[in-house]
Design an enzyme around this catalytic site. Structure first.
Site, PDB file in Angstrom:
ATOM      1  N   HIS A 286       0.880  -1.181   0.000  1.00 33.81           N
ATOM      2  CA  HIS A 286       0.000   0.000   0.000  1.00 33.81           C
ATOM      3  C   HIS A 286       0.911   1.223   0.000  1.00 33.81           C
ATOM      4  O   HIS A 286       1.696   1.415  -0.920  1.00 33.81           O
ATOM      5  CB  HIS A 286      -0.922  -0.110   1.210  1.00 33.81           C
ATOM      6  CG  HIS A 286      -2.046   0.877   1.262  1.00 33.81           C
ATOM      7  ND1 HIS A 286      -2.380   1.706   0.228  1.00 33.81           N
ATOM      8  CD2 HIS A 286      -2.938   1.179   2.258  1.00 33.81           C
ATOM      9  CE1 HIS A 286      -3.416   2.462   0.577  1.00 33.81           C
ATOM     10  NE2 HIS A 286      -3.764   2.168   1.807  1.00 33.81           N
TER      11      HIS A 286
ATOM     12  N   HIS B  94      -1.728  -2.194  -9.930  1.00 39.80           N
ATOM     13  CA  HIS B  94      -2.706  -1.640  -8.994  1.00 39.80           C
ATOM     14  C   HIS B  94      -3.889  -2.582  -8.885  1.00 39.80           C
ATOM     15  O   HIS B  94      -4.272  -3.213  -9.876  1.00 39.80           O
ATOM     16  CB  HIS B  94      -3.172  -0.258  -9.477  1.00 39.80           C
ATOM     17  CG  HIS B  94      -3.833   0.524  -8.403  1.00 39.80           C
ATOM     18  ND1 HIS B  94      -5.165   0.386  -8.117  1.00 39.80           N
ATOM     19  CD2 HIS B  94      -3.329   1.414  -7.522  1.00 39.80           C
ATOM     20  CE1 HIS B  94      -5.459   1.192  -7.101  1.00 39.80           C
ATOM     21  NE2 HIS B  94      -4.379   1.817  -6.727  1.00 39.80           N
TER      22      HIS B  94
ATOM     23  N   ASP C  53       2.730   5.674  -6.640  1.00 43.49           N
ATOM     24  CA  ASP C  53       4.005   5.667  -5.912  1.00 43.49           C
ATOM     25  C   ASP C  53       5.224   5.735  -6.824  1.00 43.49           C
ATOM     26  O   ASP C  53       6.319   6.044  -6.367  1.00 43.49           O
ATOM     27  CB  ASP C  53       4.106   4.387  -5.070  1.00 43.49           C
ATOM     28  CG  ASP C  53       3.056   4.374  -3.993  1.00 43.49           C
ATOM     29  OD1 ASP C  53       2.987   5.359  -3.242  1.00 43.49           O
ATOM     30  OD2 ASP C  53       2.293   3.405  -3.921  1.00 43.49           O
TER      31      ASP C  53
HETATM   32  N1  COA Z   1       5.728  -6.268 -10.757  1.00 41.72           N
HETATM   33  C1  COA Z   1       5.752  -7.503 -11.269  1.00 41.72           C
HETATM   34  N2  COA Z   1       4.681  -8.309 -11.326  1.00 41.72           N
HETATM   35  C2  COA Z   1       3.538  -7.815 -10.851  1.00 41.72           C
HETATM   36  C3  COA Z   1       3.430  -6.531 -10.325  1.00 41.72           C
HETATM   37  C4  COA Z   1       4.592  -5.747 -10.290  1.00 41.72           C
HETATM   38  N3  COA Z   1       4.573  -4.519  -9.788  1.00 41.72           N
HETATM   39  N4  COA Z   1       2.169  -6.313  -9.931  1.00 41.72           N
HETATM   40  C5  COA Z   1       1.489  -7.428 -10.197  1.00 41.72           C
HETATM   41  N5  COA Z   1       2.323  -8.335 -10.743  1.00 41.72           N
HETATM   42  C6  COA Z   1       1.982  -9.690 -11.163  1.00 41.72           C
HETATM   43  C7  COA Z   1       1.976 -10.603  -9.947  1.00 41.72           C
HETATM   44  O1  COA Z   1       3.230 -11.180  -9.714  1.00 41.72           O
HETATM   45  C8  COA Z   1       0.926 -11.618 -10.338  1.00 41.72           C
HETATM   46  O2  COA Z   1       1.521 -12.586 -11.135  1.00 41.72           O
HETATM   47  P1  COA Z   1       1.164 -14.147 -10.944  1.00 41.72           P
HETATM   48  O3  COA Z   1      -0.282 -14.225 -11.336  1.00 41.72           O
HETATM   49  O4  COA Z   1       2.097 -14.830 -11.865  1.00 41.72           O
HETATM   50  O5  COA Z   1       1.407 -14.439  -9.507  1.00 41.72           O
HETATM   51  C9  COA Z   1      -0.048 -10.832 -11.190  1.00 41.72           C
HETATM   52  O6  COA Z   1       0.671  -9.701 -11.680  1.00 41.72           O
HETATM   53  C10 COA Z   1      -1.228 -10.340 -10.400  1.00 41.72           C
HETATM   54  O7  COA Z   1      -0.751  -9.749  -9.184  1.00 41.72           O
HETATM   55  P2  COA Z   1      -1.662  -9.540  -7.891  1.00 41.72           P
HETATM   56  O8  COA Z   1      -0.831  -9.098  -6.741  1.00 41.72           O
HETATM   57  O9  COA Z   1      -2.522 -10.731  -7.692  1.00 41.72           O
HETATM   58  O10 COA Z   1      -2.589  -8.416  -8.441  1.00 41.72           O
HETATM   59  P3  COA Z   1      -3.186  -7.232  -7.667  1.00 41.72           P
HETATM   60  O11 COA Z   1      -4.130  -6.571  -8.575  1.00 41.72           O
HETATM   61  O12 COA Z   1      -3.682  -7.671  -6.357  1.00 41.72           O
HETATM   62  O13 COA Z   1      -1.884  -6.313  -7.462  1.00 41.72           O
HETATM   63  C11 COA Z   1      -0.602  -4.781  -6.266  1.00 41.72           C
HETATM   64  C12 COA Z   1      -1.936  -5.075  -6.945  1.00 41.72           C
HETATM   65  C13 COA Z   1      -0.521  -3.266  -6.024  1.00 41.72           C
HETATM   66  C14 COA Z   1      -0.536  -5.494  -4.913  1.00 41.72           C
HETATM   67  C15 COA Z   1       0.581  -5.256  -7.140  1.00 41.72           C
HETATM   68  O14 COA Z   1       0.481  -4.706  -8.432  1.00 41.72           O
HETATM   69  C16 COA Z   1       1.939  -4.961  -6.541  1.00 41.72           C
HETATM   70  O15 COA Z   1       2.440  -5.714  -5.698  1.00 41.72           O
HETATM   71  N6  COA Z   1       2.588  -3.831  -6.972  1.00 41.72           N
HETATM   72  C17 COA Z   1       3.846  -3.462  -6.410  1.00 41.72           C
HETATM   73  C18 COA Z   1       3.648  -2.756  -5.073  1.00 41.72           C
HETATM   74  C19 COA Z   1       3.045  -1.387  -5.233  1.00 41.72           C
HETATM   75  O16 COA Z   1       3.481  -0.604  -6.057  1.00 41.72           O
HETATM   76  N7  COA Z   1       2.050  -1.073  -4.389  1.00 41.72           N
HETATM   77  C20 COA Z   1       1.394   0.220  -4.376  1.00 41.72           C
HETATM   78  C21 COA Z   1      -0.015   0.109  -4.830  1.00 41.72           C
HETATM   79  S1  COA Z   1      -0.741   1.714  -4.991  1.00 41.72           S
END
Ligand code: COA
Length: 398
Positions: free
Chosen positions: A225, A266, A323
């Site tokens: 987050h 996201h 971010d």
């Molecule tokens: N880098 C690499 N791969 C990513 C990624 C990233 N930033 N974000 C998502 N993915 C990949 C995941 O590894 C996953 O792959 P898999 O299916 O092979 O395991 C797939 O995309 C889906 O990811 P998931 O975490 O289930 O999707 P989500 O919609 O819940 O993700 C976040 C949202 C924000 C948690 C995720 O994009 C993330 O971890 N981003 C990095 C942290 C970040 O910037 N957070 C701030 C959010 S405002």
């Protein structure tokens, strides 16, 4: 009426609507963010953080007189109670700023004369105190941990300008203060994100606003987050230290190791986060102003390489989030990495308070209800639920 069971386990409540809100709206497919009917792009260009905070709390934009009164209150509430500063001086200097921020919230509650008055008006005044004081807390802790004197607020400075002054100890020029102000507008609200949900869940028990905000700060601290901006900066600094020249290879290697690119992707946006677009411009503007374009340039190179590589790996729609470029902006402004999530809190406090008020006085959703989801018991001990209690002296582990 029998309780209806909806099963959505272990997916973080994705796709489940738990409340109505009039505060903000996101269209994750089209990359749209709206605060109370106004597009984020318009607010970033034409509003100020105090005006946006007013909009979030009051549902409409203020008249000039209303805005003046609101800003006067923010200035009046800026100074921290002495006992909060004294308490901070006893804290371990190595404490993370987000922990210090979270620890200060109940202390601020103890000083609030409106605590215990659960009228809407009193909650709005508490919100104003929180919005005014969070920047001062971040500034005070940053100074104290360095062994420096806490700086008094400067009434001549705007909310954002004073924040820069109280943390960094340098009075910003107008352009710099305005860039900070826009960052605060951009982070001020984002519907039912994890920290806002935490705030709302806590006050649904009829706990007071400060209890909700303390939970929100805790939720924000995680790297999935608000903690992501600090992780983005660590990533950039490591690339810089290691002298990486081939960013595309660096990205491939990271993805091969199943590591995420911080600041991309996201939970809701499946296209470019509209805030990231504005922050990218700000990062380059500030970079050019200070001769530090290296950070936004490096970020842009990662963006390009990561999007191409993720796409190749069948992961579509993972684009920069709020971010990604804010890390460069905050770094160039002079903030150390571990303060970056605190900046998010200094802005999001406006949205948290608006949501807390909506939760408490929820005309939008009918009667407010205590959140109480269910969990399925999957414990598998002694045939599920027939363990015999054995006194400690007779217990073995086999
Ligand atoms: N880098 C690499 N791969 C990513 C990624 C990233 N930033 N974000 C998502 N993915 C990949 C995941 O590894 C996953 O792959 P898999 O299916 O092979 O395991 C797939 O995309 C889906 O990811 P998931 O975490 O289930 O999707 P989500 O919609 O819940 O993700 C976040 C949202 C924000 C948690 C995720 O994009 C993330 O971890 N981003 C990095 C942290 C970040 O910037 N957070 C701030 C959010 S405002």
């Amino acid at each position: 009426m029998a309780e209806q069971t909806v099963r959505t386990k272990n997916v973080g409540l994705r796709g489940i609507t738990v409340a109505d809100t009039k505060i903000s709206y996101i269209d994750g497919e089209r990359g749209v963010l709206i605060y109370r009917g106004y597009r984020i792009e318009d607010l970033a260009l034409r509003s100020t953080f105090p005006e946006t905070a007013y909009l979030l709390l009051h549902e409409f934009l203020p008249s000039p007189e209303e805005l003046q009164a609101f800003e006067a209150k923010l200035r009046e509430f800026r100074a921290l109670p002495g006992f909060v500063i004294e308490a901070m001086k006893a804290w371990p200097r190595g404490a993370h700023p987000m922990d210090a921020l979270q620890a200060s919230i109940p202390l601020l509650a103890m000083d609030d004369p409106d605590l215990g008055d659960e009228s809407r008006e009193a909650n709005v005044t508490m919100a104003l105190r929180l919005i005014a004081r969070l920047p001062a807390v971040v500034g005070a802790w940053h100074r104290i941990r360095q062994g420096l004197d806490v700086l008094p607020p400067d009434d001549a400075l705007s909310h954002a300008g004073n924040f820069l002054w109280q943390v960094l100890g340098k009075k910003p020029d107008e352009e710099t203060a305005r860039i900070m102000d826009v960052c605060l507008i951009l982070h001020a609200d984002h519907t039912f994100n994890a920290s806002t949900f935490a705030c709302r869940e806590v006050v649904s028990t009829r706990a007071h606003m400060y209890a909700g905000v303390a939970a929100g700060v805790g939720a924000l601290s995680g790297e999935l987050h608000g903690g992501a901006n600090a992780r983005v900066m660590e990533m950039l600094q490591k690339i810089d230290r290691d002298g990486v020249t081939d960013i595309a290879a660096w990205v491939r290697d990271r993805l091969d190791r199943k590591e995420r690119i911080m600041g991309m992707g996201h939970a809701v946006y499946k296209t470019l986060d509209p805030r990231a677009r504005i922050l990218k411009e700000l990062a380059f503007q500030l970079g050019e102003k200070t001769g530090q374009t290296k950070w936004p340039e490096m970020t842009a190179a990662i963006e390009e390489a990561a999007m191409a590589e993720l796409e190749k790996r069948g992961k579509k729609g993972i684009q920069p989030n709020v971010d990604f470029y804010s890390a460069s902006v905050y770094h160039i402004l002079g903030f150390p990495g571990d303060l970056m999530t605190c900046i998010f809190a200094v802005s999001r406090i406006a949205g948290w308070c608006a949501h807390i008020i909506e939760e408490k006085f929820a005309e939008a959703q009918g009667k407010p209800a205590l959140y109480r989801p269910k969990a399925e018991y999957v414990g598998d001990y002694c045939g599920r639920m027939d363990c015999e209690y054995v006194p400690p002296e007779k217990r073995g582990r086999d």
